[in-house]
Motif scaffolding. Structure first.
Motif, short mmCIF file in Angstrom:
data_model
loop_
_atom_site.label_atom_id
_atom_site.label_comp_id
_atom_site.label_asym_id
_atom_site.label_seq_id
_atom_site.Cartn_x
_atom_site.Cartn_y
_atom_site.Cartn_z
N THR A 142 0.77 -1.31 0.13
CA THR A 142 -0.02 0.05 -0.03
C THR A 142 1.15 1.22 0.12
O THR A 142 1.84 1.30 0.78
CB THR A 142 -0.96 -0.02 1.43
OG1 THR A 142 -2.00 -1.13 1.32
CG2 THR A 142 -1.71 1.39 1.22
N ILE A 143 0.47 2.16 -0.88
CA ILE A 143 1.41 3.53 -0.79
C ILE A 143 0.01 4.51 -0.45
O ILE A 143 -0.77 4.67 -1.02
CB ILE A 143 1.47 3.83 -2.12
CG1 ILE A 143 2.65 2.77 -2.91
CG2 ILE A 143 2.47 5.24 -2.31
CD1 ILE A 143 3.66 2.17 -2.12
N THR A 144 0.49 5.27 0.70
CA THR A 144 -0.52 6.53 1.23
C THR A 144 -0.24 7.66 0.44
O THR A 144 0.66 7.67 -0.48
CB THR A 144 -0.01 6.52 2.59
OG1 THR A 144 1.18 7.34 2.59
CG2 THR A 144 0.07 5.39 3.41
N TRP A 145 -1.21 8.45 0.70
CA TRP A 145 -1.37 9.90 0.04
C TRP A 145 0.18 10.40 0.14
O TRP A 145 0.54 11.26 -0.67
CB TRP A 145 -2.53 10.45 0.71
CG TRP A 145 -2.71 11.91 0.23
CD1 TRP A 145 -2.23 13.11 0.73
CD2 TRP A 145 -3.48 12.42 -1.24
NE1 TRP A 145 -2.56 14.22 -0.05
CE2 TRP A 145 -3.08 13.91 -1.01
CE3 TRP A 145 -3.79 11.56 -2.00
CZ2 TRP A 145 -3.68 14.50 -2.23
CZ3 TRP A 145 -4.24 12.46 -3.13
CH2 TRP A 145 -4.29 13.82 -3.16
N TRP A 146 0.74 10.24 1.19
CA TRP A 146 1.92 11.09 1.57
C TRP A 146 3.10 10.15 1.25
O TRP A 146 4.06 10.59 1.37
CB TRP A 146 2.15 11.35 3.20
CG TRP A 146 1.12 12.41 3.53
CD1 TRP A 146 -0.05 12.12 4.28
CD2 TRP A 146 0.58 13.82 3.16
NE1 TRP A 146 -0.75 12.88 4.59
CE2 TRP A 146 -0.64 14.00 3.69
CE3 TRP A 146 1.07 14.43 2.05
CZ2 TRP A 146 -1.05 15.46 3.70
CZ3 TRP A 146 0.60 15.84 1.95
CH2 TRP A 146 -0.40 16.11 2.74
N LYS A 180 -4.51 4.86 4.13
CA LYS A 180 -4.02 5.39 2.88
C LYS A 180 -4.40 6.67 2.53
O LYS A 180 -3.49 7.60 2.16
CB LYS A 180 -4.88 4.53 1.66
CG LYS A 180 -4.41 4.85 0.09
CD LYS A 180 -5.28 4.14 -0.72
CE LYS A 180 -4.67 4.13 -2.10
NZ LYS A 180 -2.91 3.88 -2.21
N PHE A 181 -5.39 7.30 3.09
CA PHE A 181 -5.75 8.73 3.23
C PHE A 181 -5.96 9.21 4.71
O PHE A 181 -6.71 8.64 5.36
CB PHE A 181 -7.08 8.97 2.31
CG PHE A 181 -6.84 8.66 0.95
CD1 PHE A 181 -6.13 9.16 0.04
CD2 PHE A 181 -7.66 7.58 0.60
CE1 PHE A 181 -6.15 8.75 -1.18
CE2 PHE A 181 -7.63 7.17 -0.71
CZ PHE A 181 -6.93 7.81 -1.58
N SER A 182 -4.93 10.04 4.98
CA SER A 182 -5.09 10.77 6.36
C SER A 182 -4.38 12.11 6.33
O SER A 182 -3.60 12.62 5.41
CB SER A 182 -4.20 10.05 7.33
OG SER A 182 -2.68 10.06 6.91
N LEU A 183 -4.95 12.75 7.32
CA LEU A 183 -4.60 14.36 7.40
C LEU A 183 -4.48 14.71 8.93
O LEU A 183 -5.70 14.96 9.47
CB LEU A 183 -5.51 15.33 6.77
CG LEU A 183 -5.21 16.81 6.56
CD1 LEU A 183 -3.95 17.01 5.71
CD2 LEU A 183 -6.24 17.46 6.19
#
Length: 254
Positions: free
Chosen positions: A59-63, A166-169
């Protein structure tokens, strides 16, 4: 997900990772010099191919974080490419000070070496750093060593690892994007005004992000300011923030 898609996600994340120059705790990923960027993608292609053959999921995350989960495992492993410095030897300062009151220590220039790092995605785990000659060493051999290391560590875990998002902020992610926007757009931008308000205060600010405006406020004492963003500034934020955030409804960072 096929390997080319994974590499494409890493390339896209590279553009977003510029905000980490303004981040107090940047996350891992591919952090290499320009000369090593393309060779790093070749290395990752080889690693991903070998790890997928071993039934690992990737898995490649947003960052741009890289997570590898071995088959039938409840713990993911974080992979990073970067550099470490060689140890610089120093004379014992106390011995020198016995001979003279003052001394000047001149250190040799430290030389960074290319490093592949791995750690379990769990609380309080440490990185294992592996020196790698990107021009000579085998990606397949490295993948085998990494996979074996993961399997050994998994046996010692009695509980599940942390969840991969995968998507976080985080608050710091958003602030880093705003500070980067201030540097990019300059003194006349709303980003600059927001950045200045946050940096020039000892208070903790809460940030509420709407589709085309940002409100910053404190609770004690209650103080609030709203900044209207122009179209270019809105598009800038949309290019950096995850899609789960960039929706018409508001997102609140506290």
């Amino acid at each position: 997900m096929n390997i080319q898609t994974l590499l494409s996600e890493i390339k896209q994340a590279k553009k977003r990772r510029v905000i980490f120059d303004y981040h107090p705790s940047p996350v891992s990923g591919v952090d290499v010099m320009a000369k090593d960027w393309k060779p790093s993608l070749v290395l990752l292609h080889g690693l991903f191919k070998s790890l997928k053959a071993k039934n690992c999921s990737i898995t490649i995350t947003w960052w741009g974080q890289i997570f590898i989960t071995p088959e039938n495992s409840n713990t993911a492993f974080e992979l990073a490419l970067g550099y470490k410095l060689v140890n610089v030897e120093m004379h014992d300062v106390r011995t020198l000070m016995r001979e003279q009151d003052f001394t000047i220590l001149r250190l040799a220039t430290a030389t960074p070496y290319y490093t592949v790092s791995l750690r379990a995605h769990r609380n309080s785990t440490k990185w294992k750093d592996i020196p790698f000659d990107i021009g000579r060493d085998s990606a397949e051999k490295l993948a085998t060593a990494l996979h074996l290391d993961m399997l050994i560590k998994i046996k010692s875990y009695s509980s599940s690892g942390l969840q991969v998002e995968k998507f976080s902020l985080s608050d710091d992610d958003l602030l880093a994007a705003l500070h980067y926007g201030a540097a990019k757009f300059g003194i006349n931008s709303q980003f600059y005004s927001i950045s200045s308000v946050i940096l020039n205060s000892m208070r903790r600010w809460e940030i509420e992000l709407m589709e085309n405006q940002i409100t910053v406020q404190t609770q004690y004492p209650i103080k609030s300011r709203t900044f209207q963003l122009n179209d270019k500034e809105v598009m800038f934020l949309r290019s950096f923030l995850p899609p789960i955030v960039c929706k018409p409804e508001c997102f609140k960072s506290t």
